[in-house]
Design an enzyme around this catalytic site. Sequence first.
Site, PDB file in Angstrom:
ATOM      1  N   HIS A  81       0.851  -1.195   0.000  1.00 59.96           N
ATOM      2  CA  HIS A  81       0.000   0.000   0.000  1.00 59.96           C
ATOM      3  C   HIS A  81       0.889   1.249   0.000  1.00 59.96           C
ATOM      4  CE1 HIS A  81      -2.790   3.128   1.302  1.00 59.96           C
ATOM      5  NE2 HIS A  81      -2.063   3.308   2.393  1.00 59.96           N
ATOM      6  N   TRP A 146       7.363  -0.433   4.180  1.00 57.00           N
ATOM      7  CA  TRP A 146       7.926   0.205   2.987  1.00 57.00           C
ATOM      8  C   TRP A 146       9.360   0.652   3.213  1.00 57.00           C
ATOM      9  CZ3 TRP A 146       9.192   5.431   1.523  1.00 57.00           C
ATOM     10  CH2 TRP A 146       9.165   6.345   2.574  1.00 57.00           C
ATOM     11  N   SER A 173      13.706   6.436 -13.091  1.00 54.75           N
ATOM     12  CA  SER A 173      12.601   7.213 -13.629  1.00 54.75           C
ATOM     13  C   SER A 173      12.520   8.582 -12.964  1.00 54.75           C
ATOM     14  CB  SER A 173      11.287   6.444 -13.428  1.00 54.75           C
ATOM     15  OG  SER A 173      10.188   7.296 -13.587  1.00 54.75           O
ATOM     16  N   SER A 174      12.589   8.601 -11.638  1.00 54.39           N
ATOM     17  CA  SER A 174      12.477   9.873 -10.914  1.00 54.39           C
ATOM     18  C   SER A 174      13.636  10.799 -11.241  1.00 54.39           C
ATOM     19  CB  SER A 174      12.470   9.632  -9.409  1.00 54.39           C
ATOM     20  OG  SER A 174      11.290   9.010  -9.036  1.00 54.39           O
ATOM     21  N   HIS A 257      13.491  11.031   4.503  1.00 56.75           N
ATOM     22  CA  HIS A 257      12.913  12.283   4.973  1.00 56.75           C
ATOM     23  C   HIS A 257      12.734  13.302   3.847  1.00 56.75           C
ATOM     24  CE1 HIS A 257      10.896  14.597   7.829  1.00 56.75           C
ATOM     25  NE2 HIS A 257      11.503  15.650   7.314  1.00 56.75           N
ATOM     26  N   SER A 272      -0.524  27.126  -3.434  1.00 53.88           N
ATOM     27  CA  SER A 272      -0.171  28.533  -3.611  1.00 53.88           C
ATOM     28  C   SER A 272      -0.620  29.064  -4.966  1.00 53.88           C
ATOM     29  CB  SER A 272       1.343  28.713  -3.489  1.00 53.88           C
ATOM     30  OG  SER A 272       1.813  28.115  -2.316  1.00 53.88           O
TER      31      SER A 272
END
Lengths: 537, 291
Positions: A81, A146, A173-174, A257, A272
Amino acid sequence: MSAVVAEHDDHHDHHDHGPEKGILRWIITTNHKDIGTLYLVFALIMFFVGGTMALIIRSELFEPGLQFVDPNFFNSMTTMHALVMVFGAVMPAFVGLANWMIPMMIGAPDMALPRMNNMSFWMLVAGVLLLASTLFMEGGAPAAGWTLYPPLVLQTGKAFPFAIFSVHMLGISSIMGAINVIATIFNMRAPGMTLMKMPLFVWTWLITAFLLIAIMPVFAGAVTMLLTDRFFDTSFFDAAGGGDPVLYQHIFWFFGHPEVYVMILPTFGVASTIIPVFARKPLFGYASMVYATGAIAFLSFIVWAHHMFTVGLPVAGELYFMYATMLIAIPTGVKVFNWTATMWKGSMTFETPMLFSIAFVVLFTMGGFTGLMMSVAPSDFQYHDTYFIVAHFHYTLVPASIFILMAAGYYWLPKWTGNMYNEKIGQLHFWLSAISVNILFFPQHFLGLAGMPRRIPDYAIQFADWNMVSSIGAFIYGFSQLLFVYIVIDTIRGGTGKVTAEVWEDAGKHSLEWTVPSPAPYHTFTTPPEIIPTEHF
Amino acid sequence: MSTHGAYYIPHKAVWPVLATAGLMLMLAGFANHLNGSAIGSGMMLTGFVAFLVMLGLWFALQSTESESGMYNHGVGISYRMGMMWFIFSEVMFFAVFFGALWYARNISIPHLGEGGMLSGPGRSTHDVLWPAFQAVWPTNGPGNVGGEFEPMGAFGLPFINTLLLLSSGVTCTWAHHGLLAKNRDQLIKGLLATVGLGFLFVAFQATEYYEAYHEMGLTLGSGIYGSTFFMLTGFHGFHVCVGAIILSVVLFRSWKGHFTPENHFAFEAAAWYWHFVDVVWLGLFIFVYIM
């Protein structure tokens, strides 16, 4: 053949002005709008895949005792998940928005590196396919959470190497997507579009892209060490060989993080973008928003061990990471203040995108406050690995990232499709979501404070009531998201009628995408625009 | 920022998606192989070949487009930014393994020895599990994982390799000067020397590994020392191979008469990559071999 998008549109030979016919259009496309659509549709599908897993979890937790699934499968569900939602839904959805909107917001003809853009999308699909394939393997999908902590994750069955390589592909990919965003923003802005005139969505994505390039290789390195520890006799995370399982946690959270900011910074950017339009005022404190985003990104690299307060850090480490973490509240507070100040005395209207954005400001702030509670190391000893942390990060992800993604969908769908969505159903979707998400996650704070651990399929009897409430909220929330799918399909098919180029009143004053026709033509800004609207008009 | 007045928007290409499919097949094959499946290695090889062929065809397309003058200054800037940030991502990848080495030497080993900077948990691991373990470096850990071994010294082959790689940085720059001065002969000779030195480095490293495995008892399984030593130098060696292959392609294109003093992104990218590999090696030589 080649397609030099020239300054004059009368030069028709060898141009690909329109999309390719048939399915091939979507497979080999290099058009930023096509690729954006692919990302968004893929993310929406994954949102439902991950959501289904969440509902399996909540069904099992509806009552104490083991009802539906065996514990190992339950653990696979919590793990998958999270991985599906993070890497398959939220991140790709924001990349999809980046693809669609960044070139249109800065007056560029496309992304800087269109072929790599195509590869980036297919790498994502390949990575998710590898991950999904583990569900059907001997020993089940990864079930160690995860975070993939060793030594537990090393006990994964046949799924193990597939999960590792899936992470590698998602990482590639990222990184490719992030490089593309950086090159586009630095190199493709229209004349006059200075950095401090860029819409905040573009700014937040620029900073997010730097985060991605810095952290995805770190995650790749961490899982590579897991792979070699399991198959090639290395001892990175094995104390007998001089390694340390805690080393993995340090590396993982050095990635992990900043990763949570990868999911929240573009969220801030969209909020914004939307709030000023519906408050009919320029964004309050544009420059401070930019600096706050930068400050949050910087701080995200020096606070990682607040995820590890109970692992046995030296007291000096606990203190440092505690105070450093608290610092994040300052730039985040600046942002919340600015959104509120933007709405202050504005001529506000409450269309669906604005409703989702206001709910985001309120509910994200709550998620932020519980984060502040956990930044206090001695208190965190109580909260750690309980449902309190589950409640905390779901408040920062669901009514924040997901709500803002929904807001973005409602806000830009008319631009993408040329049609207006059904406002009544949109508002129904909002109210159902906003109420049920609180029924779903608010009680989890109580459960956590009372000591219910996370990632367990069964629990003590005193936790029964709030778990039942939470599960009921989960089902209402989950099924009300189907309304969004209905609205998207309905809007593509015509919705409630055609829209103008500007769609929202005076939106053209805020950002360039509202100056091109709706639906946005296949190629926009093949010649750079001349008038650049600014956030602070 | 007006570079995109006529920014080249490339036409569609099938190579990116096919290269991705090849890479996925390769990784799925590798995973199957690791799981002990017989079809794994065949899948892996097929995927690898497919990946390379597709990548090759993609690069061939790019170079044809570049030589036919389709790319303007703006496109060149995008490519350079792309390469620059790609190299930055590689820096972060190596940083993880350097970080693991630092952590092992400064935290986990002292910790397993006398308690180190961490009181409490570190102490009890030492006292309860391995009271006899002394914190020294190099080590294969309190469990003597992988058996006795001899650590790799700095001033044999590794030092020669340092000289080779540093010289290759010089020849690469010399080739670049040749390109800028339109001296094709110097360009080709410089690249030949660079590629040659690169492959010589790889050959020497292979010799070093052979000695480690067969004479020194030093393997990937030699505890944390073996793990960090081989992973750091191994990934570096892999990058040297990749860099040398990229430079070979650039050499081939130079032979064919590609590149002008104004338009030679591929050369620059290869040179940047090569210098990056060079710098990583200096880090390795200091932190892995000498210290």
